[in-house]
Design an enzyme around this catalytic site. Structure first.
Site, PDB file in Angstrom:
ATOM      1  N   GLY A   1       0.822  -1.208   0.000  1.00 58.95           N
ATOM      2  CA  GLY A   1       0.000   0.000   0.000  1.00 58.95           C
ATOM      3  C   GLY A   1       0.856   1.259   0.000  1.00 58.95           C
ATOM      4  O   GLY A   1       1.947   1.304  -0.572  1.00 58.95           O
ATOM      5  N   GLY A   2       0.370   2.275   0.679  1.00 55.49           N
ATOM      6  CA  GLY A   2       1.096   3.538   0.749  1.00 55.49           C
ATOM      7  C   GLY A   2       2.439   3.415   1.422  1.00 55.49           C
ATOM      8  O   GLY A   2       3.330   4.243   1.202  1.00 55.49           O
TER       9      GLY A   2
ATOM     10  N   GLY B   1      24.894  10.221 -29.729  1.00 46.81           N
ATOM     11  CA  GLY B   1      24.443  10.895 -28.516  1.00 46.81           C
ATOM     12  C   GLY B   1      24.969  10.250 -27.255  1.00 46.81           C
ATOM     13  O   GLY B   1      25.164  10.917 -26.239  1.00 46.81           O
ATOM     14  N   ALA B   2      25.215   8.936 -27.309  1.00 46.31           N
ATOM     15  CA  ALA B   2      25.720   8.247 -26.130  1.00 46.31           C
ATOM     16  C   ALA B   2      27.108   8.756 -25.750  1.00 46.31           C
ATOM     17  O   ALA B   2      27.453   8.802 -24.561  1.00 46.31           O
ATOM     18  CB  ALA B   2      25.757   6.740 -26.367  1.00 46.31           C
TER      19      ALA B   2
END
Length: 563
Positions: free
Chosen positions: A211-212, A448-449
Site C-alpha cells: 500500500g502507501g 548521442g551516447a
C-alpha cells in the site's frame, strides 16, 4: 514503595539505557537516582545502594524479555529474524542506544511498546539512526505511536546529520486507527524528502511492505530486498484479482527477484537477511555521514601487484569493436584490491554502476557493459546511470565513467517507452553534477551516447581515451552506408564487389574521422593513455580534482529535470 511508572527520572534513564532490557540494569538505574531511599525520599544512607529491586522495574524488564521471546517464536518459524536480532547484525557490537523503549506501550497493562524500535548505533565506528519494524507486535503495522517514534528519530538524525537505516517488516497502516495512521505516513514522507540528498537513507525490506507504505522506501537512496519473505506492492494479489480477475502470487507480483530484475525498484537482492544487512553496512562504508562531509578514506599502499594487475588491461578489451567482453574485468583492474560493490546488479545490465576505492578514496564507477546489448543505452540503463550519478553527486563521491557504447538502443519499442524523456535523465545527471568527473573511453563512443556518458562538453573535468578508441557520430559501417550510398549503388550497378568497396570507404572513414585524434585536436580529450596507465591516470586525476568545490551558477530554487 513508589511505582516506577510515576518516576520521570527512571523513565528517562530507561530510555537512555535501552529501556530496562535487563533486571541487572534496573539496579544501576535505582542507584543513579540522587539520594533516593527505598521509600523514594532524599537523604538515604549508603545501604540504600543494596535495596531490593522495585517490583515495577522487574515488571518492565520481564515485559521486555517476554516481548523478545514472543518475537522469536513468531519470526523464526517463518525463517525471519526478530527486529532486535536484525539490529544486532546491522550495528557494531554493543553500540545500540534505544530511544523510547516503552513509548506507545502500557507497562501496567502488560504491553511492552509500539510496533517499531528506534535508536542510534554505529556502523564501522560511525553513528547511524535506525528504526526496525517489529512484525510480532500487531503485524508491524504503523499507527500514531509508531509514526511519532519514526518522525522523532528522523528529526534527531537530521539534527545530528547522520544516515538513517530502516528495517521494514510491516502490514502497513493500522486499519483500526484509520486516517490517523495514514497521516503518520504523510509525515514520514515529508521528513524523508527533507532528508533526501542531505543524509544517506537506506531501506531494507525484510518482510511485507504494501500500500502507501511502499513510498517510504521508494523515497530513500537505496532499497535492499531478500530472495525470500520480501514483498513490495501498492495493491496486493487479492485486490488485483477482485479488480481485474488476474491471479498472481505475492512473489511474482512484488517479490525481491521481480523488483531487482524487472522493475528496478530494489538496488540489491540479498540471499538472506544476513546478506542484505551486510550489504547495507558495506554501502555505508563508502558514503559520508551527510552531504557536508567528505567520504571516509582508507589507508592504501601501492605495490608491484598493482602494476601487474594494471598490465592485464592490455588483454581484457579486444581490438575488434564487435567482440564483447566483461566490463567488470576492466573495473577490477583499476580499483583497490579489485573490490567493486555493484548497485542494481541484476537490472538494466547493459550498464554497470557501483562503489569502489581508488588509492583509498571512495568513488562511484559507471561503465557500459559490452556483454549486454553491446553496451548500448536503453530506457532502463539510462535511469540506472542517472540515479547513481545523482547519488554520488549528493554525497561527494567522484564519478569515474568508462565508456564503450555504440549509442542508444534503436527501435519503436524504445521510442514508445520514452527513450527521449528517460535518456535525457543521464544528461541532466552529468550536466548538473559538481563532484570530480573523470571519463575514460575504452573502445568506442558513438553518437548521442558519447555526449551523455561524461563527455567534456557536458561537464567532465578530465577525459582520456585509449589509443584504439573510436569517437564519432556513427560507426564506420553505418556512416559509410549513409555518406556513400550513391557510390555503393554505382558500384553495384557496375558489377563491382560492393563489400570490398564498402570496406575501402570504411577504412578511410576510420583513418580520418573515427579515431580519437580529432577529439584531441578540438580539446574534447585531454590525453591518449595506454590501458596499463589508466589506474595511474585516475589516481593523479583524483588528486588534482580533490579541491573542486560546488558553485551555484544561478539563483534558481531547483532545476526541472525530466522525470
Amino acid at each position: 514503595m513508589n511505582d516506577i511508572t510515576n518516576s520521570p527520572t527512571l523513565l528517562a534513564l530507561a530510555e537512555a539505557h535501552g529501556g530496562l532490557n535487563e533486571a541487572a540494569w534496573a539496579v544501576q538505574a535505582l542507584q543513579s537516582v540522587d539520594g533516593a531511599d527505598g521509600a523514594g525520599h532524599a537523604g538515604a544512607s549508603p545501604a540504600a545502594e543494596h535495596q531490593p529491586i522495585r517490583p515495577a522495574v522487574l515488571r518492565a524488564a520481564q515485559l521486555a524479555r517476554d516481548a523478545e521471546e514472543k518475537a522469536r517464536d513468531r519470526q523464526h518459524v517463518k525463517g525471519k529474524l526478530t527486529a532486535r536480532e536484525r539490529l544486532d547484525l546491522l550495528l557494531d557490537t554493543g553500540t545500540f542506544e534505544e530511544i523510547g523503549r516503552f513509548s506507545g506501550g502500557d507497562i501496567a497493562a502488560g504491553t511492552a511498546g509500539a510496533a517499531v524500535i528506534t535508536g542510534f548505533g554505529e556502523v564501522y565506528g560511525r553513528t547511524v539512526a535506525v528504526y526496525a519494524q517489529d512484525f510480532s507486535v500487531r503485524g508491524g503495522t504503523l499507527g500514531v505511536a509508531e509514526g511519532r517514534k519514526i518522525c522523532r528519530l528522523m528529526d534527531q538524525a537530521l539534527a545530528l546529520q547522520v544516515p538513517v537505516v530502516a528495517l521494514i517488516d510491516s502490514g502497513g497502516a493500522r486499519i483500526q486507527e484509520g486516517v490517523a495512521a495514514l497521516t503518520q505516513y504523510g509525515r514520514i514522507f515529508r521528513k524523508t524528502c527533507d532528508a533526501s540528498g542531505f543524509i544517506p537513507q537506506i531501506s531494507l525490506i525484510l518482510g511485507p511492505c504494501a500500500g502507501g507504505a511502499v513510498y517510504c522506501p521508494a523515497l530513500t537512496d537505496l532499497i535492499i530486498m531478500t530472495r525470500e519473505n520480501s514483498n513490495m506492492f501498492v495493491t496486493g494479489p487479492d485486490v488485483i484479482k477482485a479488480a481485474t480477475g488476474e491471479s498472481i502470487s505475492m512473489n511474482d507480483l512484488g517479490g525481491g527477484k521481480v523488483h531487482s530484475t524487472t522493475s528496478g525498484v530494489a538496488h540489491y537482492l540479498g540471499a538472506d537477511e544476513a546478506d542484505a544487512i551486510d550489504y547495507a553496512r558495506t554501502v555505508l562504508a563508502y558514503l559520508p555521514s551527510n552531504s557536508t562531509a567528505q567520504p571516509p578514506t582508507y589507508a592504501y599502499m601501492a605495490t608491484r601487484a598493482d602494476r601487474e594487475v594494471a598490465a592485464r588491461l592490455r588483454e581484457v578489451v579486444p581490438e575488434n569493436d564487435r567482440q564483447p567482453y566483461d566490463a567488470l574485468d576492466v573495473i577490477r583492474c583499476l580499483v583497490d584490491y579489485g573490490e567493486f560493490v555493484q548497485v542494481h546488479e541484476l537490472f538494466a545490465c547493459s550498464a554497470v554502476v557501483g562503489f569502489a576505492c581508488i588509492d583509498g578514496h571512495p568513488v562511484g564507477i559507471v561503465a557500459n557493459q559490452p556483454n549486454v546489448l553491446a553496451g548500448g543505452l536503453d530506457v532502463d540503463s539510462s535511469e540506472k546511470i542517472a540515479r547513481f550519478v545523482r547519488l554520488c553527486d549528493a554525497f561527494n563521491l567522484p564519478v569515474i565513467t568508462l565508456v564503450d557504447t555504440p549509442g542508444y538502443k534503436p527501435g519503436a519499442e524504445q521510442e514508445h517507452a520514452g527513450i527521449i524523456r528517460r535518456g535525457a535523465k543521464v544528461i541532466y545527471a552529468y550536466a548538473s553534477a559538481q563532484v570530480p568527473l573523470i571519463t575514460v573511453i575504452l573502445r568506442k563512443a558513438f553518437g548521442g551516447a558519447y555526449i551523455v556518458m561524461g563527455s567534456k562538453a557536458i561537464g567532465a573535468d578530465l577525459n582520456y581515451a585509449w589509443p584504439s578508441s573510436q569517437i564519432a557520430v556513427l560507426g564506420a559501417t553505418g556512416a559509410v552506408n549513409i555518406i556513400h550510398r550513391k557510390d555503393l549503388q554505382k558500384a553495384r550497378d557496375a558489377g563491382q564487389d560492393v563489400e570490398q568497396v564498402r570496406a575501402r570507404y570504411a577504412a578511410e572513414y576510420e583513418r580520418t574521422t573515427v579515431n580519437a585524434n580529432l577529439s584531441m585536436e578540438t580539446g574534447q580529450i585531454d590525453a591518449m593513455i595506454d590501458p596499463e596507465q589508466t589506474r595511474d591516470a585516475l589516481v593523479e586525476g583524483l588528486k588534482l580534482l580533490a579541491g573542486k568545490r560546488r558553485m551555484r551558477a544561478t539563483p534558481r530554487h531547483h532545476g526541472n529535470q525530466p522525470l
